[in-house]
Scaffold this motif. Structure first.
Motif, short mmCIF file in Angstrom:
data_model
loop_
_atom_site.label_atom_id
_atom_site.label_comp_id
_atom_site.label_asym_id
_atom_site.label_seq_id
_atom_site.Cartn_x
_atom_site.Cartn_y
_atom_site.Cartn_z
N ILE A 279 -1.61 -1.25 3.18
CA ILE A 279 -1.82 0.10 2.65
C ILE A 279 -1.85 1.12 3.79
CG2 ILE A 279 -3.53 1.62 1.56
CD1 ILE A 279 -4.16 -0.47 -0.40
N MET B 182 1.79 1.52 5.25
CA MET B 182 2.70 2.18 4.32
C MET B 182 2.27 3.61 4.05
SD MET B 182 5.13 0.19 3.86
CE MET B 182 5.99 1.24 2.71
N LEU B 183 0.98 3.83 3.88
CA LEU B 183 0.54 5.19 3.56
C LEU B 183 0.79 6.14 4.72
CD1 LEU B 183 -2.50 5.64 1.24
CD2 LEU B 183 -1.11 7.49 2.10
N LEU C 224 10.93 3.30 -4.37
CA LEU C 224 10.18 2.46 -3.43
C LEU C 224 9.56 1.24 -4.10
CD1 LEU C 224 9.50 2.46 -0.44
CD2 LEU C 224 7.41 3.71 -0.95
N SER D 16 8.07 -2.27 -2.06
CA SER D 16 6.74 -2.30 -1.47
C SER D 16 5.68 -1.87 -2.46
CB SER D 16 6.71 -1.39 -0.24
OG SER D 16 5.39 -1.09 0.09
N LEU E 115 2.08 2.34 -4.35
CA LEU E 115 0.73 2.80 -4.66
C LEU E 115 0.41 4.07 -3.87
CD1 LEU E 115 -1.90 2.19 -6.20
CD2 LEU E 115 -2.62 0.80 -4.27
N SER E 116 0.89 4.10 -2.59
CA SER E 116 0.67 5.28 -1.75
C SER E 116 1.37 6.50 -2.33
CB SER E 116 1.21 5.03 -0.34
OG SER E 116 0.71 3.82 0.16
N SER F 233 -0.27 7.52 -5.67
CA SER F 233 -1.56 8.22 -5.60
C SER F 233 -1.36 9.63 -5.03
CB SER F 233 -2.59 7.42 -4.80
OG SER F 233 -2.20 7.30 -3.47
N ILE G 220 -0.26 11.65 -8.00
CA ILE G 220 -1.41 11.89 -8.87
C ILE G 220 -2.32 12.95 -8.26
CG2 ILE G 220 -3.51 10.83 -9.81
CD1 ILE G 220 -1.86 8.22 -10.07
N ALA H 203 1.36 7.07 -12.94
CA ALA H 203 0.37 6.03 -13.20
C ALA H 203 0.96 4.94 -14.09
CB ALA H 203 -0.87 6.65 -13.85
N LEU I 112 3.33 2.75 -12.13
CA LEU I 112 2.61 1.79 -11.28
C LEU I 112 2.03 0.65 -12.11
CD1 LEU I 112 0.62 4.06 -8.81
CD2 LEU I 112 2.44 2.48 -8.25
N GLY I 113 1.56 0.98 -13.32
CA GLY I 113 0.92 -0.03 -14.15
C GLY I 113 1.91 -0.96 -14.83
N SER J 256 5.12 -2.01 -13.60
CA SER J 256 6.18 -2.66 -12.82
C SER J 256 5.56 -3.45 -11.68
CB SER J 256 7.15 -1.61 -12.29
OG SER J 256 6.44 -0.66 -11.54
N GLU J 257 6.40 -4.25 -11.03
CA GLU J 257 5.91 -5.09 -9.92
C GLU J 257 6.85 -4.94 -8.72
OE1 GLU J 257 4.06 -7.24 -8.37
OE2 GLU J 257 2.34 -7.08 -9.70
#
Lengths: 170, 192
Positions: free
Chosen positions: A46, A49-50, A88, A92, A97-98, A101, A104, A118, A121-122, A124-125
């Motif tokens: 995290i 990547m962030l 992305l 990754s 997630l970076s 967020s 968001i 959101a 993100l929820g 997919s993988e």
């Protein structure tokens, strides 16, 4: 409705455990310790990547990309800022997630863009990563159609995210 | 793989920062990005730990096994004759129930066990690895009932109801899994 779901589920899990004579406190503490080590495991990724993604956003590249892709994506119900997230996502998990967020935070959690991000993100993988892990584990040299099929599923998830937010959340 | 993604992101930031004259912000982002990472971990960490604790309670009370048993018809539908193998079925149902609960770290070990067993079965019967590919596609599509991490991120930015995205997540996940399975079935034929 969804307000009731999580507290009810939590209570249900604990009551069932109590009825089955589980030492709830010990189980919770033990599980949470496992959660802590998960946090420790994901933190390096995290952080890396962030930092990279924040630098990229600061350079204006992400906005430019979103600006050019917006005419393509907006008719499909996907707000421009969510596109870099979709691009992305297969590569990754922590990068997505970076970006997610950040979207968001900027657009607001209750805005359309924030909600679509959101839901993306929820739903997919990290396809490339998942395929790499499984094929390395089994020593498969050729994963044949696994990757294209996985990317089809990702694409469906992204398109449906926009549609689902429009349909179900007005 | 990740190294390439990382180098690509950084190189792009450098080039675009130079072109748009925003190198100052890019430089500052190295600090704010690292700070944001800590903030992100703090905002998802509590929720992640809490659900790991609840998952442990579910494991010890046998609730996980009940959930796994409920998934049996689905496994039979997806994996046909491989579902008759007890070892494969047990690992598959563990993998799926962990995915449903949004616990990727618990799903992967069970998924790998299932993949190894399916691979062996396919070898023994002289078949291709189609069942393994189906399992991989299912794991890349992620059917999640409770996206706790995303909900925690939303909550940390002041969402009115962090879980109000649930129905939308379910719909998008279900369609994505269905498309993945369908694509795998169709491509299996084309790939012969």
């Amino acid at each position: 409705m969804t307000d009731y779901l999580v507290p009810a589920l939590m209570t249900g899990i604990l009551l069932y455990g109590l009825a089955r004579g589980v030492d709830l406190y010990d189980a919770m503490v033990c599980g949470i310790r496992g959660g802590l080590s998960t946090c420790a495991q994901i933190f390096p990724a995290i952080l890396v990547m962030l930092t990279a993604v924040t630098m990229l956003r600061a350079s204006g590249a992400v906005d430019l990309l979103a600006h050019f892709l917006a005419p393509l994506s907006e008719p499909l119900g996907i707000p421009g800022p969510c596109l870099p997230l979709a691009l992305l996502r297969p590569f990754s998990g922590s990068g997505a997630l970076s970006v997610g967020s950040a979207v968001i935070a900027e657009a607001g959690p209750d805005s359309t863009a924030g909600r679509v991000a959101a839901v993306m993100l929820g739903s997919s993988e990290t396809s490339f990563y998942t395929i790499a892990v499984y094929s390395a584990f089994l020593g498969l040299k050729n994963t044949r159609y696994a990757l294209p099929a996985a990317l089809c599923a990702d694409l469906a998830a992204f398109l449906m995210s926009g549609l689902a937010v429009r349909l179900l959340m007005g | 793989m990740m190294s390439r993604v990382l180098v690509f992101l950084l190189a792009a930031a450098l080039v675009f920062g130079a072109v748009t004259g925003r190198m100052g912000q890019v430089s500052q982002a190295t600090i704010s990005g690292a700070r944001e990472a800590v903030r992100l971990l703090l905002s998802i960490g509590g929720s992640l730990c809490l659900w790991s604790g609840l998952m442990e309670v579910m494991d010890r009370s046998g609730l996980s096994r009940t959930v796994a048993r409920l998934l049996r018809p689905l496994i039979r539908f997806l994996f046909r004759e491989d579902a008759n193998d007890a070892e494969a079925r047990a690992a598959l149902s563990q993998n799926m129930s962990a995915n449903l609960l949004g616990l990727g770290s618990a799903a992967t070990p069970a998924g790998l066990r299932a993949a190894a067993r399916l691979h062996t079965l396919a070898r023994q019967q002289g078949r291709g690895d189609d069942s393994v590919f189906l399992l991989i596609v299912l794991n890349t599509a992620s059917l999640q009932l409770l996206p706790t991490t995303v909900a925690a991120v939303r909550a940390s930015y002041g969402a009115r109801a962090p879980y109000d995205i649930l129905p939308a997540v379910w719909l998008a996940s279900a369609v994505s899994v269905a498309v993945g399975v369908l694509a795998a079935r169709l491509m299996k034929r084309w790939c012969r």
